[in-house]
Design a protein around this motif. Structure first.
Motif, PDB file in Angstrom:
ATOM      1  N   MET A   1     -38.742  14.549  35.421  1.00 47.67           N
ATOM      2  CA  MET A   1     -37.722  13.769  34.765  1.00 47.67           C
ATOM      3  C   MET A   1     -37.167  14.546  33.572  1.00 47.67           C
ATOM      4  N   LYS A   2     -35.876  14.587  33.443  1.00 42.64           N
ATOM      5  CA  LYS A   2     -35.217  15.289  32.339  1.00 42.64           C
ATOM      6  C   LYS A   2     -34.921  14.314  31.210  1.00 42.64           C
ATOM      7  N   ILE A   3     -35.122  14.783  29.992  1.00 38.66           N
ATOM      8  CA  ILE A   3     -34.908  13.999  28.773  1.00 38.66           C
ATOM      9  C   ILE A   3     -33.948  14.781  27.881  1.00 38.66           C
ATOM     10  N   THR A   4     -33.122  14.076  27.136  1.00 41.25           N
ATOM     11  CA  THR A   4     -32.299  14.728  26.127  1.00 41.25           C
ATOM     12  C   THR A   4     -33.086  14.757  24.826  1.00 41.25           C
ATOM     13  N   ALA A   5     -33.275  15.961  24.300  1.00 43.18           N
ATOM     14  CA  ALA A   5     -33.972  16.161  23.033  1.00 43.18           C
ATOM     15  C   ALA A   5     -32.992  16.744  22.026  1.00 43.18           C
ATOM     16  N   THR A   6     -33.216  16.424  20.768  1.00 44.25           N
ATOM     17  CA  THR A   6     -32.358  16.909  19.687  1.00 44.25           C
ATOM     18  C   THR A   6     -33.200  17.775  18.770  1.00 44.25           C
ATOM     19  N   ILE A   7     -32.653  18.953  18.457  1.00 42.58           N
ATOM     20  CA  ILE A   7     -33.385  19.961  17.691  1.00 42.58           C
ATOM     21  C   ILE A   7     -32.568  20.362  16.471  1.00 42.58           C
ATOM     22  N   GLY A   8     -33.211  20.376  15.316  1.00 38.10           N
ATOM     23  CA  GLY A   8     -32.592  20.874  14.100  1.00 38.10           C
ATOM     24  C   GLY A   8     -32.958  22.327  13.904  1.00 38.10           C
ATOM     25  N   LEU A   9     -31.979  23.129  13.504  1.00 38.39           N
ATOM     26  CA  LEU A   9     -32.193  24.560  13.273  1.00 38.39           C
ATOM     27  C   LEU A   9     -31.803  24.897  11.849  1.00 38.39           C
ATOM     28  N   GLY A  10     -32.553  25.783  11.217  1.00 42.90           N
ATOM     29  CA  GLY A  10     -32.220  26.233   9.876  1.00 42.90           C
ATOM     30  C   GLY A  10     -32.809  27.606   9.603  1.00 42.90           C
ATOM     31  N   ALA A  11     -32.166  28.333   8.700  1.00 47.80           N
ATOM     32  CA  ALA A  11     -32.640  29.656   8.287  1.00 47.80           C
ATOM     33  C   ALA A  11     -31.997  29.996   6.947  1.00 47.80           C
ATOM     34  N   ASN A  12     -32.716  30.791   6.149  1.00 51.23           N
ATOM     35  CA  ASN A  12     -32.102  31.286   4.917  1.00 51.23           C
ATOM     36  C   ASN A  12     -32.535  32.713   4.572  1.00 51.23           C
TER      37      ASN A  12
ATOM     38  N   GLY B   1     -35.385  11.822  23.516  1.00 50.70           N
ATOM     39  CA  GLY B   1     -34.920  10.582  24.113  1.00 50.70           C
ATOM     40  C   GLY B   1     -35.022   9.488  23.075  1.00 50.70           C
ATOM     41  N   SER B   2     -35.575   8.353  23.447  1.00 50.49           N
ATOM     42  CA  SER B   2     -35.770   7.251  22.500  1.00 50.49           C
ATOM     43  C   SER B   2     -37.248   7.107  22.127  1.00 50.49           C
ATOM     44  N   ALA B   3     -38.016   8.174  22.319  1.00 51.50           N
ATOM     45  CA  ALA B   3     -39.459   8.129  22.063  1.00 51.50           C
ATOM     46  C   ALA B   3     -39.760   7.845  20.598  1.00 51.50           C
TER      47      ALA B   3
ATOM     48  N   PRO C   1     -39.296   9.613  16.062  1.00 51.95           N
ATOM     49  CA  PRO C   1     -38.364  10.642  15.620  1.00 51.95           C
ATOM     50  C   PRO C   1     -38.917  11.391  14.400  1.00 51.95           C
ATOM     51  N   HIS C   2     -38.303  12.535  14.094  1.00 53.84           N
ATOM     52  CA  HIS C   2     -38.744  13.324  12.946  1.00 53.84           C
ATOM     53  C   HIS C   2     -38.767  12.411  11.724  1.00 53.84           C
ATOM     54  N   PRO C   3     -39.858  12.418  10.957  1.00 51.16           N
ATOM     55  CA  PRO C   3     -40.040  11.409   9.914  1.00 51.16           C
ATOM     56  C   PRO C   3     -39.035  11.447   8.760  1.00 51.16           C
ATOM     57  N   ARG C   4     -38.348  12.554   8.526  1.00 49.50           N
ATOM     58  CA  ARG C   4     -37.423  12.632   7.398  1.00 49.50           C
ATOM     59  C   ARG C   4     -35.991  12.935   7.814  1.00 49.50           C
TER      60      ARG C   4
ATOM     61  N   ILE D   1     -21.877  16.321  16.941  1.00 50.63           N
ATOM     62  CA  ILE D   1     -22.019  16.453  18.404  1.00 50.63           C
ATOM     63  C   ILE D   1     -22.393  15.146  19.089  1.00 50.63           C
ATOM     64  N   ALA D   2     -22.932  14.188  18.337  1.00 46.35           N
ATOM     65  CA  ALA D   2     -23.368  12.923  18.938  1.00 46.35           C
ATOM     66  C   ALA D   2     -23.157  11.792  17.930  1.00 46.35           C
ATOM     67  N   PRO D   3     -21.897  11.398  17.725  1.00 48.15           N
ATOM     68  CA  PRO D   3     -21.579  10.441  16.662  1.00 48.15           C
ATOM     69  C   PRO D   3     -22.204   9.059  16.828  1.00 48.15           C
ATOM     70  N   ASP D   4     -22.618   8.704  18.017  1.00 50.54           N
ATOM     71  CA  ASP D   4     -23.193   7.385  18.254  1.00 50.54           C
ATOM     72  C   ASP D   4     -24.723   7.386  18.260  1.00 50.54           C
ATOM     73  N   THR D   5     -25.333   8.458  17.769  1.00 56.13           N
ATOM     74  CA  THR D   5     -26.792   8.576  17.796  1.00 56.13           C
ATOM     75  C   THR D   5     -27.465   7.421  17.069  1.00 56.13           C
ATOM     76  N   VAL D   6     -28.476   6.881  17.728  1.00 57.45           N
ATOM     77  CA  VAL D   6     -29.346   5.881  17.114  1.00 57.45           C
ATOM     78  C   VAL D   6     -30.718   6.531  16.940  1.00 57.45           C
ATOM     79  N   ILE D   7     -31.231   6.456  15.725  1.00 59.95           N
ATOM     80  CA  ILE D   7     -32.564   6.979  15.445  1.00 59.95           C
ATOM     81  C   ILE D   7     -33.544   5.850  15.754  1.00 59.95           C
TER      82      ILE D   7
END
Length: 168
Positions: A1-12, A103-105, A115-118, A132-138
């Protein structure tokens, strides 16, 4: 089963924009995973430990067949390949990848909370996510857009897209 996951990326560190761009491309090559959407790049002032360079951030959505823990391990391996060192909390970094949503896990286990706690407290997550996903529900917290106003004091700015070379 495929799930949509959201990933935050950062670098400095070490050309942060390039680090994030390379990582975005590498997400599409993770096992059983394909890149669905990616935000523009954003700059943000550091939070927590502020005596460091500004960050370049983005958010991506992937479709994955990996379980949450397997996806997290793949992200941590990718960070390590980019030279990530965890010297202290909120330290400068070559690459930071956060599993924000799966997903909605909703669950918490050692080393992984979804979801990510912060995420709802971070403008550098919410602005690119809403691009990219204006209707996102956390899950358990409500609409991501409703949290953005609380981040108004954070300095997050969209970077202009890279110039495209035109052959004369």
């Amino acid at each position: 089963m495929k799930i949509t996951a959201t990933i935050g990326l950062g670098a400095n560190l070490n050309d942060p924009a390039a680090q994030v761009e390379y990582a975005l491309a590498e997400l599409d090559r993770l096992p059983a995973t394909r890149l669905l959407a990616r935000s523009s790049l954003y700059t943000s002032a550091p939070l927590g430990y502020v005596d460091q360079p500004d960050f370049v951030n983005a958010v991506a959505q992937v479709e994955t067949g990996l379980a949450p823990r397997a996806l997290l391990h793949a992200l941590l391996d990718l960070e390590q390949r980019h030279g990530r060192e965890r010297s202290f909390r909120n330290a400068p970094r070559t690459l930071d990848l956060d599993l924000l949503l799966y997903g909605s896990a909703r669950f918490r286990e050692d080393g992984l909370t979804l979801p990510h706690p912060r995420m709802q407290e971070r403008g550098f997550v919410l602005m690119p996510l809403l691009e990219i996903a204006p209707d996102t529900v956390i899950p358990g917290r409500g609409r991501a857009a409703d949290w953005l106003a609380a981040c108004s004091g954070q300095h997050v700015t969209a970077l202009p897209p890279p110039a495209v070379a035109v052959n004369a």
